[in-house]
Scaffold this motif. Structure first.
Motif, PDB file in Angstrom:
ATOM      1  N   HIS A 135     -38.359  46.260  33.039  1.00 14.08           N
ATOM      2  CA  HIS A 135     -38.807  47.141  31.957  1.00 14.08           C
ATOM      3  C   HIS A 135     -40.137  46.640  31.394  1.00 14.08           C
ATOM      4  O   HIS A 135     -41.072  47.432  31.176  1.00 14.08           O
ATOM      5  CB  HIS A 135     -37.740  47.211  30.857  1.00 14.08           C
ATOM      6  CG  HIS A 135     -38.009  48.224  29.798  1.00 14.08           C
ATOM      7  ND1 HIS A 135     -38.957  48.046  28.822  1.00 14.08           N
ATOM      8  CD2 HIS A 135     -37.438  49.434  29.574  1.00 14.08           C
ATOM      9  CE1 HIS A 135     -38.965  49.099  28.026  1.00 14.08           C
ATOM     10  NE2 HIS A 135     -38.051  49.962  28.461  1.00 14.08           N
ATOM     11  N   SER A 136     -40.238  45.353  31.161  1.00 14.71           N
ATOM     12  CA  SER A 136     -41.491  44.778  30.648  1.00 14.71           C
ATOM     13  C   SER A 136     -42.646  45.028  31.613  1.00 14.71           C
ATOM     14  O   SER A 136     -43.760  45.345  31.191  1.00 14.71           O
ATOM     15  CB  SER A 136     -41.340  43.271  30.409  1.00 14.71           C
ATOM     16  OG  SER A 136     -40.402  43.029  29.399  1.00 14.71           O
ATOM     17  N   ASP A 139     -43.720  48.549  31.259  1.00 12.47           N
ATOM     18  CA  ASP A 139     -44.523  48.684  30.039  1.00 12.47           C
ATOM     19  C   ASP A 139     -45.958  48.232  30.279  1.00 12.47           C
ATOM     20  O   ASP A 139     -46.904  48.887  29.826  1.00 12.47           O
ATOM     21  CB  ASP A 139     -43.910  47.881  28.891  1.00 12.47           C
ATOM     22  CG  ASP A 139     -42.641  48.518  28.336  1.00 12.47           C
ATOM     23  OD1 ASP A 139     -42.370  49.708  28.628  1.00 12.47           O
ATOM     24  OD2 ASP A 139     -41.914  47.811  27.607  1.00 12.47           O
ATOM     25  N   GLU A 140     -46.115  47.120  30.992  1.00 14.25           N
ATOM     26  CA  GLU A 140     -47.457  46.591  31.283  1.00 14.25           C
ATOM     27  C   GLU A 140     -48.313  47.605  32.042  1.00 14.25           C
ATOM     28  O   GLU A 140     -49.518  47.671  31.842  1.00 14.25           O
ATOM     29  CB  GLU A 140     -47.369  45.310  32.125  1.00 14.25           C
ATOM     30  CG  GLU A 140     -46.908  44.093  31.394  1.00 14.25           C
ATOM     31  CD  GLU A 140     -46.745  42.900  32.335  1.00 14.25           C
ATOM     32  OE1 GLU A 140     -47.521  42.801  33.325  1.00 14.25           O
ATOM     33  OE2 GLU A 140     -45.847  42.079  32.090  1.00 14.25           O
ATOM     34  N   VAL A 144     -43.788  54.823  31.869  1.00 12.57           N
ATOM     35  CA  VAL A 144     -42.775  55.146  30.867  1.00 12.57           C
ATOM     36  C   VAL A 144     -41.525  55.771  31.488  1.00 12.57           C
ATOM     37  O   VAL A 144     -40.423  55.595  30.971  1.00 12.57           O
ATOM     38  CB  VAL A 144     -43.340  56.046  29.746  1.00 12.57           C
ATOM     39  CG1 VAL A 144     -44.405  55.313  28.956  1.00 12.57           C
ATOM     40  CG2 VAL A 144     -43.891  57.351  30.299  1.00 12.57           C
ATOM     41  N   ALA A 147     -39.440  52.975  32.842  1.00 16.22           N
ATOM     42  CA  ALA A 147     -38.939  52.214  31.691  1.00 16.22           C
ATOM     43  C   ALA A 147     -37.772  52.935  31.029  1.00 16.22           C
ATOM     44  O   ALA A 147     -36.765  52.306  30.675  1.00 16.22           O
ATOM     45  CB  ALA A 147     -40.067  51.967  30.687  1.00 16.22           C
TER      46      ALA A 147
END
Length: 170
Positions: A135-136, A139-140, A144, A147
């Motif tokens: 997920h991180s 995000d980077e 979306v 995520a």
């Protein structure tokens, strides 16, 4: 297929219409493919324990593990399809699953019901850590959609942990 054709194919995969850059596609695909390997390994282990569990709470545990294995298996196709949607490639074989899985196998005879459930708690907790890490990464790279899917899969794994933990502590 000639080398030039392969190069063209690889480059076209990197130019996915998802809007993610080639680096994002590569990193997210790698992370989600490892998650997919973990899911297959966890599915097989959960089914193994479902088939071999015994004891005074047999029926409850047997049904719990059947439900959980079905949920895990149902997650595999959306994970693989997400990798393909963003332009990546994913698992191709059982051998690749064995190379990538981070959930350890358990081929032991005579594992008690509580040991099985406890081991599945730990495996699902490890899966949650890997899902959060993925997920991180999403995000980077501004992915979306991946995520948001990961958030659902995290919640499902936490739900499994909760039920297993409560079964152990009754």
């Amino acid at each position: 297929m000639h080398t030039a054709d392969i190069t063209m194919r690889v480059e076209s995969v990197a130019r996915t219409p998802s809007g993610l850059g080639a680096e994002g596609v590569a990193e997210i695909s790698k992370a989600l493919t490892a998650v997919l390997a973990d899911l297959f390994a966890l599915y097989v282990k959960t089914k193994n324990f479902h088939w071999h569990i015994s004891g005074p709470h047999f029926r409850d545990y047997h049904l719990l593990l059947d439900d959980q294995s079905a949920q895990i298996l149902a997650t595999t196709d959306p994970v693989a399809e997400r990798v393909r949607k963003i332009g990546g490639t994913t698992l191709r074989s059982i051998g690749q699953i064995a190379q990538l899985q981070r959930a350890p196998d358990n081929d032991n005879d005579g594992v008690s019901a509580l040991e099985m459930l406890d081991e599945l708690v730990a495996d699902n907790q490890r899966l949650v850590e890997n899902l959060r890490s993925s997920h991180s990464l999403c995000d980077e790279h501004g992915d979306v959609a991946s995520a948001s899917l990961l958030e659902v899969w995290i919640d499902e794994a936490e739900h499994r942990i909760w039920f297993l933990f409560e079964a152990i502590n009754t």
